[in-house]
Design an enzyme around this catalytic site. Structure first.
Site, short mmCIF file in Angstrom:
data_model
loop_
_atom_site.label_atom_id
_atom_site.label_comp_id
_atom_site.label_asym_id
_atom_site.label_seq_id
_atom_site.Cartn_x
_atom_site.Cartn_y
_atom_site.Cartn_z
CG HIS A 1 43.11 40.19 57.63
ND1 HIS A 1 42.50 40.17 56.39
CD2 HIS A 1 42.58 41.24 58.29
CE1 HIS A 1 41.66 41.18 56.30
NE2 HIS A 1 41.68 41.85 57.45
CE LYS B 1 51.18 33.13 46.23
NZ LYS B 1 49.86 32.84 46.71
NE ARG B 2 56.09 41.33 51.36
CZ ARG B 2 56.29 42.45 52.03
NH1 ARG B 2 55.69 43.56 51.65
NH2 ARG B 2 57.12 42.49 53.05
CE LYS C 1 52.32 35.39 51.51
NZ LYS C 1 50.85 35.37 51.32
CB THR D 1 42.89 38.15 47.40
OG1 THR D 1 44.11 38.79 47.77
CG2 THR D 1 41.90 38.22 48.53
CE LYS E 1 43.78 40.44 43.65
NZ LYS E 1 44.85 40.98 44.49
#
Ligand code: 9GP
Length: 835
Positions: A377, A570-571, A576, A681, A685
């Protein structure tokens, strides 16, 4: 396993069959069950039944129903004696169970009516439930989506995990800083069944003695050390629109009965007599709160072995009941390793087969490698697990020997294929010859599995061409494959966005799309229907109003629901790039400030919404949270700005909050440095809920673009193939930051958003220290793309059409498609069709 397995003799079974529990099917039956649970299970009455008690009783009523089907499903699978899948994951980010159970068994409307009759509102009851937050982020939530799909598609499958007493911490924002509060979620959990009769004793430490058996074969005996007991807790996983109900088995640790020191207790030394007990219970006490980061703590390795050893014992016991030959094990059992966390399972199965069952090494190894599949992952080096050889030797002495043997035999085959290539041997060795020596878990997982997959096309390509490229040379490309991630449309559309789900059902001929998401493509036929688009827009607006109220209630900030809602939840992680987003927000703020009031009036109002947890030890991520909050504190109160820009940090982002936030988004940000986000992911969504994406060419964004069309997504930034060169140039060439970004930095350092020095390191990371995440390279194209977003959002009719088209083309991203791909390409299992 100390499980008692008694069976009722045939003549007496009639009585059982006659009284078989069926569970309620209508409103009356539901109400009866709720009242019974309130009065007997909870020992309350209509005089003291609050929303909490009503939630408990409703959940118990549904749980009873699930358990009937759960029993039948297990019976059916045992009788059919087909191959089962075991999904080993240290994280299952399940969220709430009640709403999901009501929808999956198709009785939510029945419950709504019943709850109403009893004096409550179903929405308030659902809100009572504490999230089951046994995960950090995408990896754990993916596992939860997979469980939903496995059950919905009737695959015989079990999940195996740990029953943490404390899930991911609760985040509070105090004076702009993240503060972590423990999440004790087990006060009352109606969804779990303790199986005090299903226990496994797990050994740690000790030493290995070798002896010769009567045939002169060397046999290893792992002796001494300490024993901790694993107790099973089961959670039923209902499929959607099928009676299939699978099992999630979570292990909890407790001291084995031999560990309690009665001598000390009798001598009055109560404290130290319970010390061992507490030590044992610590194993399953907390979830490690790191996402994409490996910290190498001994307790973590203990957790891993405890969980895989208990799970394998259980799996092997179930197999042995079938009395088949060992070579048939892989025909009956497929085990998927969710990331490298369960890799010790490879070693443990080899140990069971060789040391306990007496198989020859090669025969055992064939069975092992045919049984396991490994999903990678991440390519981030800091997330790739390695364990010091010394620690492994101390905690699991026999396992280390087996790892050495696995490595030896593996390197011998490499040597044959690549004679005299020392570099190759060093590069692929499971043991890293560093100081200290380390066991490379990803390499062990590759060598011990028959298939290795990445989670999006780009990611699967990257693992084959970078971190695992030598293994592709050794094993051939066939061993490596891609299964692009997906999400369950049941939770992420039907449950989170009920009105949109109904509208879609009305245009696609019913709720079939929840079972076959490709049916969404029928929506494009209605795109010119004005009433349909109007209702679509109304639903989005209503979802935004709901979020607006939540923001008002929790943060006391008024936001305009007609503004563009720009969301990044998100985290928090440098890769990111929430820092890129907040720098962009500051740039927007400065631009608005520089405008005349007339000019300002022409601007599009925007709400920038952030949410997410930082690992408690990740200082820079916490700085990012602090900056976002400080920017909000200034911008939200600036009278020049008003509605034109609001900056919101939503506290304690989790699954149930995502269910509210995702349907309310117009634009969501998936802006990782190219090549760093394996898949993502939440991007799926957001699009599925009628929002558009601003994103980089990274992870699943690329496939989303291919499916929905590049005219429906706002892509920007560096491509993954250029990242290395840019990094190199930053370090060895001259690295300049453009004037717009410099202005942002100067504003931060002038003290506009708090102490000038507070964010010095964050600015320096970009300006002076090589800008590893390429914020400066992507800043201008990010700003330009945001301008395009503003322009396009003004044309609401076209925007809505883009959203509808995107939703219509999202069929590929169902986790049902993923699970079918795993089943066919990796597990070789068939669904067990229910008549
Ligand atoms: O970071 C990835 C994320 O991109 C992906 O969507 C998720 C599920 O595959 O896994 C995450 N990886 C980890 O959390 C650690 O390996």
């Amino acid at each position: 396993v100390k499980s008692v397995e008694a069976s009722i003799p045939e003549p007496q079974r009639e009585a059982w069959k006659k009284h078989q529990v069926e569970g309620f099917t209508d409103k009356d039956g539901f109400e009866k069950e709720v009242v019974r649970h309130v009065e007997t299970t909870l020992a309350r009455s209509l005089f003291n039944c609050d929303e909490g008690a009503a939630y408990s009783a409703t959940s118990l009523a549904f749980r009873d129903r699930l358990i009937t089907e759960w029993n039948r499903t297990q019976q059916r699978q045992t009788t059919a004696d087909t191959k089962r899948v075991y999904y080993l994951s240290l994280e299952f980010l399940m969220g709430r169970a009640l709403d999901n159970a009501m929808l999956n068994v198709g009785l939510k409307d029945v419950a709504r009516g019943g709850i109403d009759d009893l004096g409550f509102r179903i929405e308030d009851i659902i809100e009572q439930e504490h999230d089951a937050a046994l995960g950090n982020g995408g990896l754990g939530r993916l596992a939860a989506c997979f469980l939903d799909s496995l059950a919905s598609l009737n695959y015989p499958a079990w999940g195996y995990g740990l029953r943490y007493r404390y899930g991911i911490f609760k985040q509070e924002i105090i004076n702009g800083y993240q503060v972590e509060v423990p999440d004790y979620w087990l006060d009352f959990n109606p969804w779990e069944f303790p199986r005090h009769d299903v226990t496994v004793d797990i050994q740690f430490y000790g030493n290995v003695r070798k002896s010769q058996d009567e045939n002169g074969k060397t046999v290893a005996h792992w002796e001494g050390g300490e024993i901790v007991t694993a107790v099973a807790y089961d959670m039923p996983i209902p499929g959607y629109a099928t009676p299939s109900t699978n099992n999630l088995r979570l292990w909890s640790s407790k001291a084995s009965s031999g560990e309690f020191d009665f001598q000390k207790f009798n001598n009055g030394d109560y404290e130290s007599s319970v010390a061992d007990q507490q030590r044992a219970e610590t194993i399953s006490a907390v979830l490690y709160p790191n996402d994409n980061l490996d910290r190498g703590k001994e307790l973590r390795l203990k957790q891993q072995y405890f969980w895989v050893a208990a799970s394998l014992y259980d799996i092997v016991r179930r197999f042995k009941k079938s009395k088949r030959a060992w070579r048939e094990f892989p025909d009956q059992v497929a085990i998927q390793l969710n990331d490298t966390h369960p890799t010790l399972a490879v070693v443990e199965l080899q140990r069971i087969l060789v040391d306990i069952e007496g198989l020859e090494w090669d025969e055992a190894w064939n069975i092992v490698t045919s049984t396991f599949g490994y999903t990678n992952h991440t390519v981030l080096p800091e997330a790739l697990e390695k364990w010091p050889v010394g620690l492994m030797q101390h905690l699991l002495p026999r396992h280390l020997q087996i790892i050495y043997d696995i490595n030896l035999f593996f390197l011998q085959t490499v040597e044959k294929k690549f004679p005299n290539d020392r570099e190759m041997l060093t590069s692929v060795s499971i043991i890293e010859e560093s100081q200290p020596k380390m066991v490379r878990m990803a390499y062990l997982a590759i060598v011990g599995s028959h298939k290795v997959n990445g989670v999006a096309e780009l990611h699967s390509d990257l693992i084959q061409t970078t971190i695992f490229k030598d293994f592709v040379k050794i094993f051939g490309a066939d061993k490596f494959t891609n299964v692009t991630n997906g999400i369950t449309p049941r939770r992420w559309l039907h449950q989170a966005n009920p009105r949109l789900s109904e509208l879609i059902a009305s245009k696609t001929g019913g709720h079939e799309f929840l079972k076959d998401l490709t049916q969404l493509n029928k929506l494009e036929l209605s795109i010119d229907d004005d009433a349909f688009r109007k209702e679509w827009a109304e639903i989005k607006y209503a979802n935004k109003v709901r979020l607006t109220k939540y923001i008002k209630k929790t943060l006391d900030v008024t936001v305009n629901p007609a503004a563009l809602f720009d969301v990044q939840v998100k985290r928090i992680h440098e890769y990111k790039r929430q820092q890129l987003n907040i720098f962009g927000v500051i740039h927007r703020y400065l631009a608005l400030k520089a405008m005349s009031p007339e000019e300002r009036k022409k601007q599009l109002p925007r709400v920038s919404i952030f949410g997410g947890k930082a690992a408690p030890g990740y200082w820079m991520a916490k700085q990012i949270i602090h900056l976002i909050n400080n920017v909000g504190a200034v911008v939200n109160k600036d009278p020049d700005i008003g509605d034109l820009l609001k900056v919101i940090y939503l506290e304690d982002y989790n699954v149930s909050k995502a269910e509210m936030i995702v349907p309310a988004s117009d634009l969501s940000e998936h802006i990782s440095t190219a090549g760093t986000e394996a898949s993502g992911t939440s991007n799926m969504k957001f699009v599925l809920n009628g929002g558009l994406i601003i994103g980089t060419c990274d992870g699943a964004n690329i496939e989303i673009t291919r499916e929905i069309g590049q005219e429906n997504i706002f892509l920007f930034g560096t491509l993954s193939e250029d990242v290395e060169d840019l990094r190199h140039a930053h370090t060895y060439g001259s690295h300049t930051v453009d004037s717009d970004l410099n202005k942002v930095f100067d504003t931060i350092q002038s003290g506009t958003f708090g102490e000038p020095n507070d964010f010095g390191a964050m600015v320096a990371a970009v300006r002076d220290h090589g800008d590893f995440y390429l914020v400066s390279d992507d800043f201008q194209s990010y700003i330009d793309t945001q301008k395009m977003v503003d322009t396009e959002y003004r044309n609401q009719d076209e925007w809505v059409r883009k959203c509808i088209r995107s939703v219509a083309r999202m069929g590929f991203f169902s986790s049902d498609r993923c699970i079918n791909e795993y089943a066919e390409g990796i597990w070789n299992v068939e669904p067990l069709v229910v008549k």
